[in-house]
Design an enzyme around this catalytic site. Structure first.
Site, short mmCIF file in Angstrom:
data_model
loop_
_atom_site.label_atom_id
_atom_site.label_comp_id
_atom_site.label_asym_id
_atom_site.label_seq_id
_atom_site.Cartn_x
_atom_site.Cartn_y
_atom_site.Cartn_z
N PRO A 2 3.29 -10.55 -0.78
CG PRO A 2 2.41 -12.52 -1.67
CD PRO A 2 2.26 -11.51 -0.44
CD GLU A 3 6.31 -4.94 -2.39
OE1 GLU A 3 6.55 -4.24 -3.40
OE2 GLU A 3 6.58 -5.00 -1.21
#
Ligand SMILES: [Zn+2]
Length: 270
Positions: A2-3
């Site tokens: 996840p960014e």
């Protein structure tokens, strides 16, 4: 992994569903995450009410009153899901939090690189030294220029450096550099000031669209409602090696760079 757009999407889901809820139970089944979870500190959340839910870089910051913050990071494969309280525990479900409502929060993380802890805001040393939020106005070419002037590392490594700009990982770094027309392997000291401006603009544009599309889902990212994002449908270069560039039809190239894959169009990013 996840960014920023994925964490922001999860933040919005949690805020929508949990704001104002009171925590009634905390169960840490597996404390050995990236760091060992302090069961007692987490257990002390019981009776506290969820205030605002913020985000800094890839960290979720849940305000639980009296200056205390419940900090969470999803690591490589962490997921926060809101499910009905009678749903049985899934595999790799390490933490469960119950509220005075119908939903429970489950933290699932097969690789266990994520973590969570409760601390006073001023004690959150994780947040010290993080660069500006790229969706904020003060993130501009000038900031990149200030940080990267004279450095010889490549521009993509710089975008992945959380001290330069917070929240960007490999997917979005590739997409940003395509939109800015800059090849990932360019050395910072050779990137012109006008190109840094273009990179800053591309950063905001790519991340805004990714947030609007609720992030990028390949196999393992889902938001807190279990819904995948849709940014993978519009990726320009990431994971598209050999496929035609959406601008000029030249096949997208892939090359290893700093232990990860870089994707670029050899014509648009010359
Ligand atoms: Zn192209």
């Amino acid at each position: 992994m996840p960014e920023l757009p994925e964490v922001e999407t999860i933040r919005r889901g949690l805020e929508r569903n949990l704001s104002g809820a009171t925590i009634v139970a905390v169960d840490v089944r597996e404390p050995r995450l990236r760091r060992v979870v302090d069961r007692r500190a987490l257990g002390a959340l019981v009776g506290r009410r969820i205030g605002s839910i913020g985000r800094r870089a890839k960290y979720l910051l849940v305000d639980v009153g009296d200056g205390l913050v419940w900090l969470m990071h999803l690591g490589m494969s962490g997921r926060l899901l809101l499910v009905p309280e009678d749903e049985p525990a899934a595999e790799h479900e390490h933490v469960r939090v119950d509220f005075d409502g119908p939903l429970t929060l489950r933290y699932r993380d097969p690789r266990r690189f994520g973590w969570m802890r409760v601390a006073r805001r001023e004690e959150l040393d994780e947040l010290a030294g993080l660069g500006p939020e790229p969706l904020e106005r003060r993130f501009a070419g000038a900031r990149l220029h200030e940080w990267l002037r004279g450095t010889r590392r490549d521009i993509k490594a710089a975008l992945l450096d959380q001290r330069v700009v917070a929240g960007i990982g490999n997917i979005y770094a590739n997409e940003i550099l395509f939109l800015a027309g800059v090849r990932p392997t360019r050395r910072c000291h050779r990137v012109r000031r006008s190109e840094l401006d273009a990179i800053a603009r591309a950063t905001r544009r790519v991340l805004r669209e990714a947030v609007a599309r609720r992030g990028t889902s390949f196999s393992d990212y889902f938001d807190s409602d279990g819904i995948p994002g849709t940014f993978q449908d519009v990726l320009a270069v990431f994971d598209r090696a050999g496929e035609p560039c959406r601008t000029c039809a030249t096949p997208i190239k892939r090359r290893p760079q700093g232990g990860r894959s870089s994707f670029y169009c050899p014509r648009c990013q010359s």
